[in-house]
Design an enzyme around this catalytic site. Structure first.
Site, PDB file in Angstrom:
ATOM      1  N   MET A 121      13.613  -7.929 -13.290  1.00 64.08           N
ATOM      2  CA  MET A 121      13.584  -6.796 -14.202  1.00 64.08           C
ATOM      3  C   MET A 121      14.495  -5.645 -13.764  1.00 64.08           C
ATOM      4  O   MET A 121      14.861  -4.805 -14.562  1.00 64.08           O
ATOM      5  CB  MET A 121      12.154  -6.252 -14.345  1.00 64.08           C
ATOM      6  CG  MET A 121      11.280  -7.106 -15.206  1.00 64.08           C
ATOM      7  SD  MET A 121      11.909  -7.102 -16.874  1.00 64.08           S
ATOM      8  CE  MET A 121      10.905  -8.341 -17.637  1.00 64.08           C
TER       9      MET A 121
ATOM     10  N   GLN B 102       6.059   2.425 -18.175  1.00 63.22           N
ATOM     11  CA  GLN B 102       6.868   2.654 -16.965  1.00 63.22           C
ATOM     12  C   GLN B 102       6.256   3.794 -16.165  1.00 63.22           C
ATOM     13  O   GLN B 102       6.262   3.801 -14.940  1.00 63.22           O
ATOM     14  CB  GLN B 102       8.316   3.037 -17.322  1.00 63.22           C
ATOM     15  CG  GLN B 102       9.083   2.036 -18.142  1.00 63.22           C
ATOM     16  CD  GLN B 102       9.332   0.720 -17.430  1.00 63.22           C
ATOM     17  OE1 GLN B 102       9.535   0.711 -16.217  1.00 63.22           O
ATOM     18  NE2 GLN B 102       9.318  -0.358 -18.154  1.00 63.22           N
TER      19      GLN B 102
ATOM     20  N   HIS C 242      11.468  -0.943 -25.868  1.00 65.10           N
ATOM     21  CA  HIS C 242      11.520  -2.314 -25.326  1.00 65.10           C
ATOM     22  C   HIS C 242      11.725  -2.311 -23.808  1.00 65.10           C
ATOM     23  O   HIS C 242      11.883  -1.272 -23.195  1.00 65.10           O
ATOM     24  CB  HIS C 242      12.571  -3.165 -26.050  1.00 65.10           C
ATOM     25  CG  HIS C 242      13.992  -2.814 -25.767  1.00 65.10           C
ATOM     26  ND1 HIS C 242      15.025  -3.705 -25.958  1.00 65.10           N
ATOM     27  CD2 HIS C 242      14.558  -1.674 -25.320  1.00 65.10           C
ATOM     28  CE1 HIS C 242      16.152  -3.117 -25.638  1.00 65.10           C
ATOM     29  NE2 HIS C 242      15.910  -1.891 -25.252  1.00 65.10           N
ATOM     30  N   GLU C 243      11.651  -3.507 -23.241  1.00 64.03           N
ATOM     31  CA  GLU C 243      11.771  -3.689 -21.783  1.00 64.03           C
ATOM     32  C   GLU C 243      10.683  -2.877 -21.048  1.00 64.03           C
ATOM     33  O   GLU C 243      10.914  -2.312 -19.988  1.00 64.03           O
ATOM     34  CB  GLU C 243      13.174  -3.253 -21.336  1.00 64.03           C
ATOM     35  CG  GLU C 243      13.723  -3.981 -20.131  1.00 64.03           C
ATOM     36  CD  GLU C 243      13.797  -5.483 -20.284  1.00 64.03           C
ATOM     37  OE1 GLU C 243      14.357  -5.968 -21.279  1.00 64.03           O
ATOM     38  OE2 GLU C 243      13.281  -6.171 -19.389  1.00 64.03           O
ATOM     39  N   GLY C 244       9.464  -2.867 -21.647  1.00 63.48           N
ATOM     40  CA  GLY C 244       8.365  -2.070 -21.116  1.00 63.48           C
ATOM     41  C   GLY C 244       8.451  -0.670 -21.676  1.00 63.48           C
ATOM     42  O   GLY C 244       9.427   0.039 -21.409  1.00 63.48           O
TER      43      GLY C 244
END
Ligand code: FAD
Length: 449
Positions: free
Chosen positions: A295, A449, A442-444
């Site tokens: 990631m 986060q 997106h991407e968490g």
């Protein structure tokens, strides 16, 4: 600087060489065949392809989304032309070794390369970039057989890749996914389930699409510990590795989005006919751990993309502010005096400077993160390596979330600088904001986060 220039001439050299000293990486054996000249040549090529082939259709693709007629996805041909130029340039394999057919370039340089494409056209860029992300996972965790089957053609872009994690009921909470992979007597797996929002999940740009699918093997532990990872190709491979018959994975529909419209966002169905072949990556139940290990690069890419779209909006509104005239400023404020360019007004300066700070700050932060990856990969002192790794782990959520929070804020200010024009679709300021609005999600999500 013209509105179709992606980055000014000194921004990247300043960040790469003056701030980060990127050329010192060439002292390490891994990068010893490179020099500042080869790095610059690579960046120049990226700038040229992005400017000539990605930028011109950014707005056109936004207005002409991909279509699905129930059988095939169609899209404007410019996307294919740009994608082919990208893959022929060798950028998909840019960070891979010379033996793998790559250019063995540092992560810092490849991040900078990505910047030109993200600024020019984030939607078309999604197709090669998701392929790079999928290769990253396969190269680290897949068996030699799976690597041999997929990697060489993914590195050349003949095959593309996706990351298929999200399900209709499970986004942030991947522990709850319902897709399953059932082991057969011969050791192979059959996948069954539905995925949603999968970017680049169907198109005709490549000979095959390799989906990296998170699924649970029945009988495994509950929660995130029971998730495995499978390579599920759109077309199965024959014994000689040539592209064979259609696998049982189907596009059930395209999703229509706020921005990022040129990239297909897909709802995919796996195993409707009970015959979706999936190939286990690594070991059962380690799937999410494999994904998360990779990631760092993906999160930096999202943060950097957000900073670059912010930067493009800044340049666009800067150009506008130099041309657009409104009112008069003392001492030249008599009715007969020429109207002044809006860039002279204090509030417009404030909005431009804020955009500059948000986007250049994001660019700097993400290049620093990429440079940490290079320093970790080339570090021979174990103690220092551990310290750098801890720093990168600590910073990774920030590298994703800060630029993706402030990039759209920059684009919002870009709209404001254009006034009413910023609110119209005749100008691109609103598209920058719409495209960038994905990045906090997106991407968490940034909240997670
Ligand atoms: C255009 C687009 C492209 C995408 N591409 C892909 C792709 O290629 N592959 C893929 O697998 N997925 C993809 N996604 C899916 C994306 O990763 C998910 O949308 C994202 O993970 C959020 O999941 P969700 O939409 O279910 O929101 P939810 O998880 O339902 O979240 C909704 C809200 O609740 C908050 N929230 C949720 N859980 C918590 C928590 N524990 N603590 C605090 N707040 C929380 C979130 O921050 C968010 O604000 C894409 C999405 C979009 C819109």
């Amino acid at each position: 600087m013209a509105a179709d220039t992606l980055l000014n001439d000194f921004e990247l050299p300043f960040q790469l060489y003056d701030v980060l000293g990127t050329e010192s990486l060439t002292e390490h054996a891994k990068f010893s065949e490179h020099s500042r000249e080869t790095f610059d040549a690579v960046l120049e090529t990226a700038n040229k392809i992005a400017t000539d082939l990605f930028l011109p259709h950014n707005h056109i693709a936004d207005k002409n989304e991909p279509q699905f007629d129930g059988k095939k996805v169609s899209m404007i041909n410019d996307v294919k032309v740009a994608f082919d130029a990208f893959r022929e340039s060798g950028f998909i394999a840019g960070r891979y070794s010379f033996e793998d057919g790559g250019m063995q370039l540092p992560e810092t340089v490849m991040t900078a390369v990505a910047g030109y494409f993200m600024a020019a056209n984030p939607s078309t860029t999604a197709y090669p970039f998701l392929t790079t992300a999928a290769i990253n996972v396969i190269s680290h965790f897949a068996s030699d057989d799976i690597k041999a089957a997929f990697m060489p053609r993914m590195l050349t872009g003949e095959f593309t890749g996706t990351m298929a994690l999200t399900e209709p009921h499970a986004g942030s909470s991947l522990a709850d996914i319902k897709t399953i992979a059932v082991k057969q007597d011969d050791g192979s797996y059959r996948v069954k389930g539905s995925k949603i929002y999968i970017s680049a999940g169907d198109h005709e740009l490549s000979d095959n699409i390799v989906h990296l699918v998170l699924a649970k093997v029945p009988g495994g532990p509950g929660g995130v510990k029971g998730i495995s990872l499978f390579a599920v190709p759109k077309y199965r491979l024959n014994d000689d590795l040539s592209v064979g018959e259609r696998n049982d994975v189907h596009l059930t529909g395209l999703i229509h989005k706020l921005g990022y419209r040129g990239a297909t966002s897909t709802a995919l169905s796996f195993g409707d006919e009970g015959d979706c072949h999936g190939y286990l990556i690594g070991e059962e139940h380690f799937g999410l751990r494999y994904m998360f290990k990779m990631m760092n690069e993906a999160r930096i890419a999202v943060g950097f993309g957000a900073a670059m779209i912010g930067y493009r909006g800044y340049q666009y509104s800067l150009d506008y502010a130099k041309d657009r005239t409104q009112g008069r400023i003392a001492p030249n404020n008599k009715p007969e005096d020429d109207a002044t360019a809006i860039i002279q007004h204090g509030d417009v300066k404030r909005m431009l400077l804020a955009q500059k700070a948000y986007s250049e700050g994001g660019i700097s932060l993400c290049l620093y993160g990429s440079n940490l990856i290079d320093r970790i990969n080339t570090c021979e002192d174990e103690t220092l390596k551990n310290e750098l790794t801890e720093l990168l782990d600590l910073l990774t959520p920030v590298l994703k979330a800060w630029p993706s929070e402030y990039g759209p804020k920059a684009n919002d200010l870009g709209i404001q600088v254009l006034g009413g024009a910023g609110y119209t679709r005749e100008y691109q300021a609103e598209q920058f904001w719409r495209d960038n609005r994905l990045n906090p999600i997106h991407e968490g999500t940034n909240g997670v986060q």
